[in-house]
Design a protein around this motif. Structure first.
Motif, PDB file in Angstrom:
ATOM      1  N   VAL A  60     -49.823 -32.490  -6.535  1.00 19.41           N
ATOM      2  CA  VAL A  60     -49.926 -31.730  -5.293  1.00 19.41           C
ATOM      3  C   VAL A  60     -48.538 -31.250  -4.889  1.00 19.41           C
ATOM      4  O   VAL A  60     -47.586 -32.039  -4.852  1.00 19.41           O
ATOM      5  CB  VAL A  60     -50.535 -32.577  -4.160  1.00 19.41           C
ATOM      6  N   ALA A  61     -48.432 -29.969  -4.561  1.00 19.03           N
ATOM      7  CA  ALA A  61     -47.171 -29.397  -4.089  1.00 19.03           C
ATOM      8  C   ALA A  61     -47.330 -29.011  -2.626  1.00 19.03           C
ATOM      9  O   ALA A  61     -48.035 -28.051  -2.298  1.00 19.03           O
ATOM     10  CB  ALA A  61     -46.794 -28.184  -4.922  1.00 19.03           C
ATOM     11  N   LYS A  62     -46.686 -29.786  -1.735  1.00 21.15           N
ATOM     12  CA  LYS A  62     -46.736 -29.489  -0.311  1.00 21.15           C
ATOM     13  C   LYS A  62     -45.420 -29.909   0.321  1.00 21.15           C
ATOM     14  O   LYS A  62     -45.053 -31.089   0.269  1.00 21.15           O
ATOM     15  CB  LYS A  62     -47.894 -30.233   0.358  1.00 21.15           C
ATOM     16  N   PRO A  63     -44.672 -28.990   0.917  1.00 20.79           N
ATOM     17  CA  PRO A  63     -43.403 -29.336   1.550  1.00 20.79           C
ATOM     18  C   PRO A  63     -43.603 -30.368   2.659  1.00 20.79           C
ATOM     19  O   PRO A  63     -44.517 -30.257   3.482  1.00 20.79           O
ATOM     20  CB  PRO A  63     -42.910 -27.997   2.119  1.00 20.79           C
ATOM     21  N   GLY A  64     -42.760 -31.400   2.653  1.00 25.10           N
ATOM     22  CA  GLY A  64     -42.826 -32.422   3.693  1.00 25.10           C
ATOM     23  C   GLY A  64     -43.797 -33.554   3.422  1.00 25.10           C
ATOM     24  O   GLY A  64     -43.829 -34.535   4.178  1.00 25.10           O
ATOM     25  N   ASN A  89     -39.465 -32.691  -9.514  1.00 22.86           N
ATOM     26  CA  ASN A  89     -39.426 -31.365  -8.889  1.00 22.86           C
ATOM     27  C   ASN A  89     -39.989 -31.352  -7.463  1.00 22.86           C
ATOM     28  O   ASN A  89     -40.308 -30.303  -6.914  1.00 22.86           O
ATOM     29  CB  ASN A  89     -40.183 -30.351  -9.744  1.00 22.86           C
ATOM     30  N   GLY A  90     -40.130 -32.535  -6.858  1.00 29.35           N
ATOM     31  CA  GLY A  90     -40.546 -32.623  -5.470  1.00 29.35           C
ATOM     32  C   GLY A  90     -42.035 -32.663  -5.236  1.00 29.35           C
ATOM     33  O   GLY A  90     -42.487 -32.720  -4.092  1.00 29.35           O
ATOM     34  N   LYS A  91     -42.843 -32.661  -6.280  1.00 32.48           N
ATOM     35  CA  LYS A  91     -44.294 -32.734  -6.130  1.00 32.48           C
ATOM     36  C   LYS A  91     -44.761 -34.186  -6.052  1.00 32.48           C
ATOM     37  O   LYS A  91     -44.015 -35.116  -6.368  1.00 32.48           O
ATOM     38  CB  LYS A  91     -44.976 -32.018  -7.295  1.00 32.48           C
ATOM     39  N   GLU A 113     -58.752 -30.695   0.764  1.00 35.70           N
ATOM     40  CA  GLU A 113     -59.217 -30.655   2.156  1.00 35.70           C
ATOM     41  C   GLU A 113     -58.393 -31.578   3.047  1.00 35.70           C
ATOM     42  O   GLU A 113     -57.927 -31.163   4.121  1.00 35.70           O
ATOM     43  CB  GLU A 113     -60.686 -31.056   2.199  1.00 35.70           C
ATOM     44  N   LYS A 114     -58.220 -32.821   2.647  1.00 33.98           N
ATOM     45  CA  LYS A 114     -57.557 -33.804   3.510  1.00 33.98           C
ATOM     46  C   LYS A 114     -56.049 -33.596   3.591  1.00 33.98           C
ATOM     47  O   LYS A 114     -55.421 -33.975   4.585  1.00 33.98           O
ATOM     48  CB  LYS A 114     -57.870 -35.216   3.017  1.00 33.98           C
ATOM     49  N   LEU A 115     -55.450 -33.016   2.545  1.00 31.62           N
ATOM     50  CA  LEU A 115     -54.013 -32.752   2.586  1.00 31.62           C
ATOM     51  C   LEU A 115     -53.697 -31.359   3.123  1.00 31.62           C
ATOM     52  O   LEU A 115     -52.518 -31.004   3.250  1.00 31.62           O
ATOM     53  CB  LEU A 115     -53.407 -32.921   1.183  1.00 31.62           C
TER      54      LEU A 115
END
Length: 366
Positions: A60-64, A89-91, A113-115
């Motif tokens: 999953v790639a999501k900032p923060g 790579n931050g994922k 959905e939940k993320l």
């Protein structure tokens, strides 16, 4: 640093000596305890990665998004204790075992959905357990071939006793590394296997360097009556001690940076796979080359008839020197002259165990 360099010079010249070979029972006991603890950890089971036991991986790639947040969300979706890690790579990487009853598509949709991320940003990869079996089989085959080739090389370049001692030290290092891996609960991945195979070369490097010096020191050893094989081997070990420690420290520094800074402080969990194996393996290899391989070699060599006869002559020579010293006829001890030393130890000013400098010499102090 200059003091350490001076110590290395004094060790090489024989002015200072640590009796590693003579304390082999102590080193064997320490190794036995460590290997026993490692065996207990291994009996508890290794934490095999998804590559070996099969399952699915979701990236999953999501900032923060933090690991703890992703772990809390994944625990609500699946019931098979998913493993959540951050990648380089931050994922966020979520591993789900094959025991999970939900399908891959269903898990992927719920994560999206939940993320609160688009579905196409949730990457899914399903891995079957057969791939892991192939990797394990190839790694085991590589290990067996490596050990056979090393045994043949050492037996030809040195002798079979050195090959046996080196292999015992190598197995010692592997058991400790695998046991520690099991105790700390790190996941075994293909990177871990690469680390295990890499430490084989490091483990043998110091041992071969020490054995080469021991071989040189013990050349024509039976032609003199000043040193036993164990004493000559211990002298060779002391000559290479600082070199072994320097090599190990230099190799451990970047590995420690990967393990403690990259994996610990920066949270790059994927670095832990190979760095822990390398760190433990390098440290165990340095210990085994000094405290296991050489003492074991000396023990095996001392069982040879010619080495038993040499030890008997050396002890008789020292007893005779002590008896004459007690009578006041000759000094209690004798400094070993270059011509009395084996070919590999010419130039060494060390003295055999049980001897001292000649008494009665004029003092240089005024």
């Amino acid at each position: 640093m200059s003091r350490f360099s001076n110590l290395g010079h004094r060790l090489y010249q024989g002015e200072v000596s640590f009796d590693f070979v003579g304390r082999r029972k102590l080193w064997y006991s320490i190794s036995g305890v460590i290997v026993l603890i490692a065996a207990i950890g291994l009996a508890m089971g290794l934490h095999l990665g998804i590559e070996f036991k099969g399952g699915s991986v979701y990236t999953v790639a999501k900032p923060g998004l933090t690991v703890s947040q992703a772990q809390e969300t994944a625990d609500k979706i699946v019931s098979s204790h998913p493993l959540v890690q951050s990648t380089d790579n931050g994922k966020i990487r979520i591993q789900v075992s094959t025991e999970e009853p939900k399908s891959s598509d269903e898990i992927r949709a719920q994560l999206s959905e939940k993320l609160a991320v688009p579905l196409d940003t949730v990457e899914a990869q399903v891995i079957g357990p057969s791939w892991g079996k192939q990797i394990s089989s190839k790694a085991l085959t590589g290990l067996i071939i490596f050990m056979v080739l090393v045994t043949v090389y050492l037996a030809i370049a040195f002798e079979w006793r050195m090959a046996v001692a080196a292999l015992v030290a190598l197995i010692h290092d592997l058991l400790i590394t695998i046991g520690v891996y099991a105790l700390v609960g790190f996941e075994v991945t293909p990177g871990t296997v690469i680390g295990f195979l890499t430490i084989l070369g490091y483990s043998l490097y110091d041992t071969v360097v020490v054995f080469d010096t021991v071989k040189e020191n013990t050349k024509d050893l039976t032609k003199q009556n000043k040193l036993t094989y164990s004493e000559a081997a211990n002298a060779g070990l002391n000559q290479t001690l600082v070199r072994s420690l320097n090599t190990t420290v230099v190799a451990l520094l970047p590995v420690a940076a990967l393990l403690f800074i990259g994996g610990g402080l920066l949270g790059a969990g994927t670095l832990n796979d190979i760095s822990l194996a390398l760190f433990i393996g390098l440290a165990a290899g340095a210990y085994s080359s000094i405290c296991v391989a050489t003492p074991l070699l000396a023990q095996l060599k001392e069982e040879q008839p010619e080495m038993k006869a040499l030890r008997k002559r050396v002890l008789q020579h020292r007893a005779a020197a002590a008896a004459k010293a007690a009578e006041g006829g000759t000094p209690e001890g004798e400094e070993i002259a270059d011509e009395d030393l084996p070919a590999g130890m010419v130039g060494q000013r060390g003295r055999a165990a049980g001897t001292t400098r000649a008494k009665g010499r004029p003092s240089t102090k005024r």
